[in-house]
Design an enzyme around this catalytic site. Structure first.
Site, PDB file in Angstrom:
ATOM      1  N   ASN A 186      16.380  50.337  17.482  1.00  0.00           N
ATOM      2  CA  ASN A 186      17.695  49.750  17.782  1.00  0.00           C
ATOM      3  C   ASN A 186      17.918  48.550  16.877  1.00  0.00           C
ATOM      4  OD1 ASN A 186      20.143  49.243  19.286  1.00  0.00           O
ATOM      5  ND2 ASN A 186      19.075  47.571  20.314  1.00  0.00           N
ATOM      6  N   HIS A 210      19.921  44.897  16.931  1.00  0.00           N
ATOM      7  CA  HIS A 210      20.579  43.985  17.871  1.00  0.00           C
ATOM      8  C   HIS A 210      21.105  42.771  17.098  1.00  0.00           C
ATOM      9  CE1 HIS A 210      21.506  42.041  21.628  1.00  0.00           C
ATOM     10  NE2 HIS A 210      20.956  40.940  21.155  1.00  0.00           N
ATOM     11  N   GLY A 222      30.187  52.098  13.102  1.00  0.00           N
ATOM     12  CA  GLY A 222      29.245  52.858  12.289  1.00  0.00           C
ATOM     13  C   GLY A 222      28.890  52.222  10.963  1.00  0.00           C
TER      14      GLY A 222
HETATM   15  C1  GRF Z   1      26.073  45.761  15.408  1.00  0.00           C
HETATM   16  O1  GRF Z   1      26.372  44.395  15.341  1.00  0.00           O
HETATM   17  C2  GRF Z   1      24.776  46.000  16.107  1.00  0.00           C
HETATM   18  O2  GRF Z   1      23.843  44.977  15.952  1.00  0.00           O
HETATM   19  C3  GRF Z   1      25.201  46.062  17.556  1.00  0.00           C
HETATM   20  O3  GRF Z   1      26.463  46.681  17.544  1.00  0.00           O
HETATM   21  C4  GRF Z   1      27.067  46.515  16.275  1.00  0.00           C
HETATM   22  C5  GRF Z   1      27.371  47.882  15.722  1.00  0.00           C
HETATM   23  O4  GRF Z   1      28.078  47.827  14.521  1.00  0.00           O
HETATM   24  N1  GRF Z   1      24.200  46.728  18.340  1.00  0.00           N
HETATM   25  P1  GRF Z   1      28.344  49.158  13.681  1.00  0.00           P
HETATM   26  O5  GRF Z   1      28.988  50.154  14.614  1.00  0.00           O
HETATM   27  O6  GRF Z   1      27.041  49.641  13.130  1.00  0.00           O
HETATM   28  O7  GRF Z   1      29.289  48.706  12.609  1.00  0.00           O
END
Ligand code: GRF
Length: 207
Positions: A112, A114, A15
């Protein structure tokens, strides 16, 4: 004209991106409210972060599927998000492909983040893919979600160098620092009504 967003954040893990959204709201650089956080993993730390911030936090099973949000589970997610008044969905480390019902429930309002420079390295662990491939530049992408996997129109990308001696962890940390700038920025453009999708391209109108 700015219309503050009512964001539902969906996540499966730490998160930190939701935290960057909350920090930007607090700092006054993002006109939005996070109306709920929902995780498909019961002990995902994103839920704890939400609770600490006084935001409704829900674990909602996405069974029986493993990698997608579909069928009755998808309906339950939509219902819960709508019941909190959400008008925007921010996927933030949500490890599932969302399907047509959810996209139709929030048209042009599902984003989203990524951890790679799409269209390179879609799917899981984009930073490890970049490292293993020998890329010299890595980064992150914020995009609108469509029915494919990491294929929707790109809103913003931020690049980082891949350094000698990088491990998956050091590279991911460098990418995440950029994610935490990119996601609030993309959402603020959305709140300002500046994003216009034309086919694959997202035009960002100047203010
Ligand atoms: C991030 O690196 C995002 O790009 C990917 O999953 C990770 C989530 O990190 N989709 P967080 O839970 O927001 O710290």
């Amino acid at each position: 004209m700015v219309k503050p967003l009512k964001i539902a954040v969906l996540g499966s893990s730490k998160g930190s991106n939701m935290q960057s959204i909350l920090d930007a709201i607090e700092a006054g650089t993002l006109d939005a409210q996070v109306v709920c956080a929902i995780a498909d993993v019961p002990d995902a730390y994103i839920l704890e972060r939400a609770r600490r911030a006084g935001i409704p936090a829900h674990y909602l099973s996405a069974a029986p599927f493993k990698t997608k949000l579909d069928g009755e589970a998808e309906q339950a997610y939509i219902h819960l998000m709508k019941s909190h008044g959400a008008d925007t969905v921010a996927l933030a480390g949500f490890m599932r492909i969302v399907k047509a019902q959810l996209l139709h429930a929030f048209p042009h309002r599902v984003l989203n983040i990524h951890p790679a420079l799409l269209p390179a390295f879609p799917g899981v662990h984009g930073w490890t893919q970049a490292l293993d491939y020998g890329a010299k530049v890595a980064g992150c992408t914020v995009h609108f979600v469509d029915s494919g996997m990491d294929t929707g129109p790109i809103i913003v990308q931020r690049a980082v160098p891949v350094m000698e001696g990088d491990t998956p962890e050091t590279l991911h940390a460098r990418i995440q620092a950029e994610e935490h700038l990119a996601y609030p920025q993309a959402l603020q453009w959305l709140a300002e009504g500046r994003l216009q999708v034309k086919g694959r391209r997202v035009e960002i109108r100047t203010g």
